[in-house]
Design a protein around this motif. Structure first.
Motif, PDB file in Angstrom:
ATOM      1  N   LEU A  10       0.815  -1.218   0.000  1.00  0.00           N
ATOM      2  CA  LEU A  10       0.000   0.000   0.000  1.00  0.00           C
ATOM      3  C   LEU A  10       0.847   1.266   0.000  1.00  0.00           C
ATOM      4  N   GLY A  11       2.178   1.122   0.085  1.00  0.00           N
ATOM      5  CA  GLY A  11       3.060   2.278   0.010  1.00  0.00           C
ATOM      6  C   GLY A  11       3.554   2.797   1.340  1.00  0.00           C
ATOM      7  N   HIS A  12       3.349   2.063   2.426  1.00  0.00           N
ATOM      8  CA  HIS A  12       3.781   2.490   3.758  1.00  0.00           C
ATOM      9  C   HIS A  12       5.033   1.717   4.154  1.00  0.00           C
ATOM     10  N   HIS A  13       6.178   2.141   3.640  1.00  0.00           N
ATOM     11  CA  HIS A  13       7.436   1.481   3.937  1.00  0.00           C
ATOM     12  C   HIS A  13       8.011   2.014   5.239  1.00  0.00           C
ATOM     13  N   ARG A  14       8.781   1.172   5.935  1.00  0.00           N
ATOM     14  CA  ARG A  14       9.466   1.578   7.153  1.00  0.00           C
ATOM     15  C   ARG A  14      10.947   1.295   6.977  1.00  0.00           C
ATOM     16  N   VAL A  15      11.768   2.303   7.204  1.00  0.00           N
ATOM     17  CA  VAL A  15      13.209   2.160   6.988  1.00  0.00           C
ATOM     18  C   VAL A  15      13.831   1.421   8.167  1.00  0.00           C
ATOM     19  N   GLY A  29      19.007   3.652   2.785  1.00  0.00           N
ATOM     20  CA  GLY A  29      18.731   2.448   3.551  1.00  0.00           C
ATOM     21  C   GLY A  29      17.744   1.572   2.803  1.00  0.00           C
ATOM     22  N   ARG A  30      17.210   0.587   3.513  1.00  0.00           N
ATOM     23  CA  ARG A  30      16.234  -0.328   2.923  1.00  0.00           C
ATOM     24  C   ARG A  30      15.032  -0.462   3.847  1.00  0.00           C
ATOM     25  N   CYS A  31      13.915  -0.848   3.250  1.00  0.00           N
ATOM     26  CA  CYS A  31      12.681  -1.082   4.002  1.00  0.00           C
ATOM     27  C   CYS A  31      12.855  -2.328   4.876  1.00  0.00           C
ATOM     28  N   MET A  38      15.617   2.909  -0.133  1.00  0.00           N
ATOM     29  CA  MET A  38      15.007   4.179   0.236  1.00  0.00           C
ATOM     30  C   MET A  38      16.101   5.204   0.490  1.00  0.00           C
ATOM     31  N   GLU A  39      15.755   6.492   0.325  1.00  0.00           N
ATOM     32  CA  GLU A  39      16.701   7.562   0.606  1.00  0.00           C
ATOM     33  C   GLU A  39      16.013   8.638   1.439  1.00  0.00           C
ATOM     34  N   GLU A  40      16.801   9.326   2.230  1.00  0.00           N
ATOM     35  CA  GLU A  40      16.277  10.393   3.080  1.00  0.00           C
ATOM     36  C   GLU A  40      16.297  11.688   2.283  1.00  0.00           C
ATOM     37  N   ALA A  47      11.924   8.392   1.289  1.00  0.00           N
ATOM     38  CA  ALA A  47      11.184   8.108   0.059  1.00  0.00           C
ATOM     39  C   ALA A  47      11.840   6.937  -0.651  1.00  0.00           C
ATOM     40  N   VAL A  48      11.037   6.219  -1.420  1.00  0.00           N
ATOM     41  CA  VAL A  48      11.542   5.082  -2.184  1.00  0.00           C
ATOM     42  C   VAL A  48      12.419   5.604  -3.311  1.00  0.00           C
ATOM     43  N   GLN A  49      13.596   5.003  -3.477  1.00  0.00           N
ATOM     44  CA  GLN A  49      14.506   5.405  -4.539  1.00  0.00           C
ATOM     45  C   GLN A  49      13.996   4.907  -5.874  1.00  0.00           C
ATOM     46  N   LYS A  50      14.175   5.709  -6.901  1.00  0.00           N
ATOM     47  CA  LYS A  50      13.831   5.289  -8.245  1.00  0.00           C
ATOM     48  C   LYS A  50      15.026   4.537  -8.818  1.00  0.00           C
ATOM     49  N   VAL A  51      14.862   3.253  -9.022  1.00  0.00           N
ATOM     50  CA  VAL A  51      15.943   2.409  -9.521  1.00  0.00           C
ATOM     51  C   VAL A  51      15.706   2.160 -10.998  1.00  0.00           C
ATOM     52  N   ARG A  52      16.718   2.402 -11.808  1.00  0.00           N
ATOM     53  CA  ARG A  52      16.584   2.194 -13.247  1.00  0.00           C
ATOM     54  C   ARG A  52      16.568   0.702 -13.563  1.00  0.00           C
ATOM     55  N   ASP A  53      15.789   0.333 -14.537  1.00  0.00           N
ATOM     56  CA  ASP A  53      15.769  -1.055 -14.968  1.00  0.00           C
ATOM     57  C   ASP A  53      16.859  -1.283 -16.010  1.00  0.00           C
ATOM     58  N   ALA A  54      16.931  -2.470 -16.537  1.00  0.00           N
ATOM     59  CA  ALA A  54      17.973  -2.814 -17.492  1.00  0.00           C
ATOM     60  C   ALA A  54      17.710  -2.271 -18.883  1.00  0.00           C
ATOM     61  N   GLY A  55      16.588  -1.613 -19.099  1.00  0.00           N
ATOM     62  CA  GLY A  55      16.279  -1.055 -20.411  1.00  0.00           C
ATOM     63  C   GLY A  55      15.755  -2.086 -21.393  1.00  0.00           C
TER      64      GLY A  55
END
Length: 61
Positions: A10-15, A29-31, A38-40, A47-55
């Motif tokens: 649901l989008g409620h991550h805890r670091v 850090g990580r959830c 996640m990044e501060e 907030a959740v980090q945007k991780v690039r995919d392999a394209g």
């Protein structure tokens, strides 16, 4: 543990405070439940980090 995974869906991550690092001037850090990176972005605001995919292209039917 199961409730944590449902909360993450649901989008409620805890670091995980024990596993945070300082990278290029920012804390990362990580959830606790789903290990999502996640990044501060502000003090005590994560907030959740945007991780690039392999394209890779879409491989649907």
């Amino acid at each position: 543990m199961k409730l944590g995974i449902i909360a993450c869906a649901l989008g409620h991550h805890r670091v995980d405070r024990k596993d945070t690092r300082r990278v290029h001037g920012a804390h990362v850090g990580r959830c606790r439940s789903c290990k999502t990176p996640m990044e501060e972005i502000e003090p005590h605001l994560w907030a959740v980090q945007k991780v690039r995919d392999a394209g890779l292209p879409y491989r649907g039917k």
